[in-house]
Design a protein around this motif. Structure first.
Motif: not given
Length: 308
Positions: A1-5, A10-15, A128-131, A136-139
């Protein structure tokens, strides 16, 4: 999760989606409570729920085919802006003879959502990268569940404190504008990698999707099982509002606790499912789960207090 944020886009999209999911949950309960308050009719509450659910049935597959051809980022921005305006129009629904407005707006809101959701799913791999895609989907799914709980709690408090649900609609409108602002700041491009050929018709894409489902025993079985289950749970969700308000005669703020009683076990069960998946077949887990839900729904008929 830390790497994603750490990923700015992604941080903008998620927020943006976390705030928007909260607003959506606020309005989802608010419109049902509005129908109940203005009419005292279970049929009116059911009509509102149908207006929300019908667009997915009518436009779900077609919307996905169009999103394949359009700029996904633009689709999300336009959808958020239009919904921000329409949700404010719910402020005009103040009497029973204006219920037609509530049905219409609820339908339009849900219809726009059928375009937004596939656009977001298709846009995520650009952010987000493929890996990191699975994480990202789970979060995103977990955030939707948690923010749904928060939104329902807020709607319950608003219902208990105010004589009107207007603050709920203003809050949701603001959440759409927040999401729009977040999307505008994202640098990733939303243009499809390879849009379908211009001469390929939308209905042809829909038929291809249906054929894919029809040719897969697993997909067909899961979709049929889910459809039947949601048919029953949809009825329960509609009846829950008049059941709490009229039959149990408790304040509307109880909806926050009831939502928590559903969401918290969902979060806890995520880890349990991962453990069960190592020992049982997915079809066995789904079958036992559906049976358990059926027993729980039947037990609700014995409830004569909200804690039941």
């Amino acid at each position: 999760m830390r790497d994603l944020l750490r990923i700015r886009d992604f941080r903008l999209l998620w927020t943006g989606q976390a705030i928007s999911n909260t607003g959506d949950a606020v309005t989802s309960l608010a419109v049902l409570l509005t129908a109940q308050r203005l009419t005292g009719s279970t049929a009116a509450v059911a009509g509102t729920a149908i207006a929300i659910a019908l667009p997915t049935l009518l436009f779900g597959m077609v919307a996905g085919a169009y999103v394949d051809r359009w700029n996904r980022k633009t689709v999300m921005i336009v959808s958020d802006l239009i919904r921000s305006g329409f949700v404010l129009a719910l402020l005009l629904v103040t009497t029973a003879d204006r219920m037609w407005m509530l049905y219409t707006i609820a339908f339009i809101q849900a219809a726009l959502g059928t375009f937004f959701n596939p656009a977001r799913s298709a846009f995520l791999p650009r952010v987000v990268p493929q890996d990191h895609l699975l994480s990202a989907n789970s979060l995103g799914q977990m955030t939707q569940v948690v923010m749904g709980l928060a939104g329902t709690a807020i709607a319950g408090v608003i219902a208990g404190v105010f004589d009107t649900m207007a603050p709920a609609y203003i809050l949701d409108s603001g959440s759409f504008l927040f999401s729009t602002a977040a999307l505008l700041l994202i640098r990733a491009d939303g243009t499809p990698e390879s849009a379908p050929e211009a001469d390929r018709r939308i209905l042809a894409d829909v038929r291809t999707g249906l054929a894919t489902v029809g040719n897969s025993r697993v997909l067909l079985g899961v979709m049929m099982g889910a459809a039947i289950a949601m048919f029953g749970l949809g009825a329960v969700n509609v009846l829950l509002v008049p059941f709490i308000v009229e039959v149990l005669s408790v304040p509307e703020t109880w909806f926050a606790a009831i939502e928590a009683s559903q969401v918290i076990p969902m979060v806890l069960a995520a880890g349990l499912v991962a453990a069960l998946a190592k020992k049982l077949k997915p079809t066995a887990i789904i079958s036992w789960a559906l049976g358990g839900v059926g027993i729980a729904v039947a037990a609700m008929s014995l409830a004569d207090a909200p804690w039941h």
